[in-house]
Design a protein around this motif. Sequence first.
Motif, PDB file in Angstrom:
ATOM      1  N   LEU A 193     -72.590 -12.852  98.269  1.00  0.00           N
ATOM      2  CA  LEU A 193     -73.750 -12.235  97.637  1.00  0.00           C
ATOM      3  C   LEU A 193     -73.315 -11.150  96.659  1.00  0.00           C
ATOM      4  O   LEU A 193     -73.804 -11.081  95.519  1.00  0.00           O
ATOM      5  CB  LEU A 193     -74.664 -11.662  98.716  1.00  0.00           C
ATOM      6  CG  LEU A 193     -76.014 -11.073  98.305  1.00  0.00           C
ATOM      7  CD1 LEU A 193     -77.013 -11.215  99.451  1.00  0.00           C
ATOM      8  CD2 LEU A 193     -75.917  -9.607  97.917  1.00  0.00           C
ATOM      9  N   VAL A 194     -72.384 -10.288  97.093  1.00  0.00           N
ATOM     10  CA  VAL A 194     -71.911  -9.210  96.222  1.00  0.00           C
ATOM     11  C   VAL A 194     -71.162  -9.781  95.024  1.00  0.00           C
ATOM     12  O   VAL A 194     -71.311  -9.307  93.886  1.00  0.00           O
ATOM     13  CB  VAL A 194     -71.029  -8.226  97.013  1.00  0.00           C
ATOM     14  CG1 VAL A 194     -70.441  -7.158  96.084  1.00  0.00           C
ATOM     15  CG2 VAL A 194     -71.826  -7.570  98.131  1.00  0.00           C
ATOM     16  N   ARG A 195     -70.389 -10.815  95.258  1.00  0.00           N
ATOM     17  CA  ARG A 195     -69.642 -11.445  94.156  1.00  0.00           C
ATOM     18  C   ARG A 195     -70.611 -12.048  93.129  1.00  0.00           C
ATOM     19  O   ARG A 195     -70.405 -11.923  91.921  1.00  0.00           O
ATOM     20  CB  ARG A 195     -68.712 -12.515  94.740  1.00  0.00           C
ATOM     21  CG  ARG A 195     -67.720 -13.111  93.745  1.00  0.00           C
ATOM     22  CD  ARG A 195     -66.747 -14.017  94.466  1.00  0.00           C
ATOM     23  NE  ARG A 195     -65.797 -13.255  95.276  1.00  0.00           N
ATOM     24  CZ  ARG A 195     -65.378 -13.605  96.485  1.00  0.00           C
ATOM     25  NH1 ARG A 195     -65.842 -14.703  97.062  1.00  0.00           N
ATOM     26  NH2 ARG A 195     -64.491 -12.865  97.132  1.00  0.00           N
ATOM     27  N   TYR A 196     -71.657 -12.683  93.615  1.00  0.00           N
ATOM     28  CA  TYR A 196     -72.670 -13.250  92.720  1.00  0.00           C
ATOM     29  C   TYR A 196     -73.358 -12.138  91.925  1.00  0.00           C
ATOM     30  O   TYR A 196     -73.593 -12.261  90.712  1.00  0.00           O
ATOM     31  CB  TYR A 196     -73.698 -14.028  93.538  1.00  0.00           C
ATOM     32  CG  TYR A 196     -74.796 -14.681  92.734  1.00  0.00           C
ATOM     33  CD1 TYR A 196     -74.627 -15.958  92.196  1.00  0.00           C
ATOM     34  CD2 TYR A 196     -75.999 -14.032  92.501  1.00  0.00           C
ATOM     35  CE1 TYR A 196     -75.628 -16.563  91.452  1.00  0.00           C
ATOM     36  CE2 TYR A 196     -77.013 -14.628  91.756  1.00  0.00           C
ATOM     37  CZ  TYR A 196     -76.813 -15.892  91.244  1.00  0.00           C
ATOM     38  OH  TYR A 196     -77.805 -16.490  90.505  1.00  0.00           O
ATOM     39  N   GLU A 210     -75.470  -4.131  90.690  1.00  0.00           N
ATOM     40  CA  GLU A 210     -74.769  -3.386  91.735  1.00  0.00           C
ATOM     41  C   GLU A 210     -75.517  -3.520  93.050  1.00  0.00           C
ATOM     42  O   GLU A 210     -76.724  -3.277  93.109  1.00  0.00           O
ATOM     43  CB  GLU A 210     -74.666  -1.897  91.354  1.00  0.00           C
ATOM     44  CG  GLU A 210     -73.996  -1.053  92.424  1.00  0.00           C
ATOM     45  CD  GLU A 210     -74.100   0.440  92.162  1.00  0.00           C
ATOM     46  OE1 GLU A 210     -73.687   1.217  93.050  1.00  0.00           O
ATOM     47  OE2 GLU A 210     -74.587   0.829  91.079  1.00  0.00           O
ATOM     48  N   VAL A 211     -74.823  -3.889  94.105  1.00  0.00           N
ATOM     49  CA  VAL A 211     -75.416  -3.968  95.436  1.00  0.00           C
ATOM     50  C   VAL A 211     -75.266  -2.611  96.119  1.00  0.00           C
ATOM     51  O   VAL A 211     -74.162  -2.080  96.218  1.00  0.00           O
ATOM     52  CB  VAL A 211     -74.749  -5.062  96.282  1.00  0.00           C
ATOM     53  CG1 VAL A 211     -75.272  -5.017  97.717  1.00  0.00           C
ATOM     54  CG2 VAL A 211     -75.007  -6.433  95.673  1.00  0.00           C
ATOM     55  N   ALA A 235     -64.774  -2.545 102.703  1.00  0.00           N
ATOM     56  CA  ALA A 235     -63.753  -3.594 102.592  1.00  0.00           C
ATOM     57  C   ALA A 235     -64.357  -4.892 102.060  1.00  0.00           C
ATOM     58  O   ALA A 235     -63.732  -5.607 101.260  1.00  0.00           O
ATOM     59  CB  ALA A 235     -63.111  -3.827 103.961  1.00  0.00           C
ATOM     60  N   MET A 236     -65.578  -5.216 102.465  1.00  0.00           N
ATOM     61  CA  MET A 236     -66.250  -6.409 101.950  1.00  0.00           C
ATOM     62  C   MET A 236     -66.463  -6.284 100.437  1.00  0.00           C
ATOM     63  O   MET A 236     -66.258  -7.255  99.688  1.00  0.00           O
ATOM     64  CB  MET A 236     -67.596  -6.605 102.652  1.00  0.00           C
ATOM     65  CG  MET A 236     -67.520  -6.890 104.136  1.00  0.00           C
ATOM     66  SD  MET A 236     -69.195  -7.182 104.803  1.00  0.00           S
ATOM     67  CE  MET A 236     -68.984  -6.616 106.492  1.00  0.00           C
ATOM     68  N   ALA A 251     -64.985  -8.572  97.386  1.00  0.00           N
ATOM     69  CA  ALA A 251     -65.895  -9.253  96.472  1.00  0.00           C
ATOM     70  C   ALA A 251     -65.653  -8.876  95.015  1.00  0.00           C
ATOM     71  O   ALA A 251     -66.250  -9.475  94.118  1.00  0.00           O
ATOM     72  CB  ALA A 251     -67.337  -8.934  96.847  1.00  0.00           C
ATOM     73  N   GLY A 252     -64.811  -7.886  94.777  1.00  0.00           N
ATOM     74  CA  GLY A 252     -64.547  -7.464  93.406  1.00  0.00           C
ATOM     75  C   GLY A 252     -65.537  -6.454  92.869  1.00  0.00           C
ATOM     76  O   GLY A 252     -65.600  -6.221  91.661  1.00  0.00           O
TER      77      GLY A 252
END
Length: 512
Positions: free
Chosen positions: A60-63, A70-71, A150-151, A155-156
């Motif tokens: 989800l964060v990567r998408y 921004e999440v 860390a997640m 996810a970048g």
Amino acid sequence: HLSDDEGWRVQIPGLPELTDVGARRCHDLSETRCLLPQLGSGPDNQSGGGYLTRADYIDLVRYAQAHFIEVIPEFDMPAHARAAVVSMEARYRKLMAAGQPQAANEYRLLDPQDQSNTLSVQFYDRRTYLNPCVPGSQRFVAKLVSEVAAMHREAGQPLQTWHFGGDEAKNILLGGGFQDLKGTDPGKGKVDLAKQDKPWGRSPACQALVSSGQIKSVDDLPLRFARQASGIVAGQGIATMGAWQDGVHGAAGASDFATAHTLVTEWDTLYWGAAQSASDLANKGFKTVLAMPDYLYFDFPYELNPREHGYYWASRDTDSYKVFSFAPDNLAQNAEVMPDRQGKPFAVTSAAAPARFAGMQGQAWSEIVRTDAEFEQRVYPRMLALAERAWHKAAWERPYQAGETYQLGVTHLVDKAALNADWQQFAAVLGWREAPKLEKAGVRYRLPMPAVQPGSGPYAVATEWPGARLQYSTDGRSWQTYQPGRQVQANYWRGVSQDGSRVGRAETVSGQ
């Protein structure tokens, strides 16, 4: 918003109980295997159960990162934490039974000797609040922030903002609207207020902090815990900690917190003084986000109708026009355009110094939302009106000037003709262009209801937006498409999507 009283929604490595227990609902009175069903959701997890795995969240964060979004994760505490508290109690019991008392207490969020008699805003007992006086609470926050950060790195999108929550750490019975059983009026009062406690009022762990002089009373605990959490967040290299306005109550300013920036979500209504409180927060150095419930809570009904779903504590009707009319840079102005929740005028004076707000935010609380389709109906098309106000300042938005007073029906400072002309242009774009795009994308936006003049008919019917389609019926069973401008003698009316695949609820003409 990944945690609340009613559920925990993301997998945290090392704390499997958060999702094994806190993300599930079943009939287990001990709440060792699950949470009890909430708000009529049932015990089968078909409505109200489930969570994002660690891989889901990273995806989800990567998408979001690929789409320039921004999440900002929010884990609400110290109140609205029941799912976490119950899950960690299940963990405690499991590890104690396995003969591991140190591990059992590592992330325990309760003082086992706390006998506080409290009732939360959502009508839960003391287990709705994690206890800020026990060491497990700070360890829990540190573990949580570390794992989520860390997640984000994986996810970048390195975590820039952590939302702490901080709202509604109170006993609702000690607030306004509740009268003492022993009051002077024998016809009022059903609560013995002397037997009610503030959160953690009978916690020995918290009373020890009072006795040692570390705090004056339990009233200091929410702000103290927010400051401690900000230190943990800053220690992870995260620049901003967010909180609802309750979470920073009593703070002198943003410098009270360890993070470089402190973001505050302002959720007073305008008729409860939001213009003043939002300006005060911004002028104290907080990055203030406007989230006024009377305009920006999308779990409220679109219209004043008993068949329209939604809460009504701040607004009984919030349609797209109302959201569109919101003037974020001159909050007092709104008092001249819309009434309060009871439809009554109120006055607001621009008394504070001008303030620059960080932005505005729409909320769609899902505790009483059963399906994805219902969620989309709550959000769309109101979110498009929110975006318009967040991204574009219209000519009818008056410049802020201290000392100006606004009141519906009394002052006439706002150019309402310009507002309505701007709305007509927006509504035309919405009806002719954006609604078909939403349909093509599979978004089930709320179909606009027909506006029918009461009387004996025949009727010429209007719609909220140009291009919206309507249907009518004489018997409520067989339906025909309404041709704009025609006069029709019909008892039943409803909206229909432009592709004809969805229909709104049918309404009968008053008096028929």
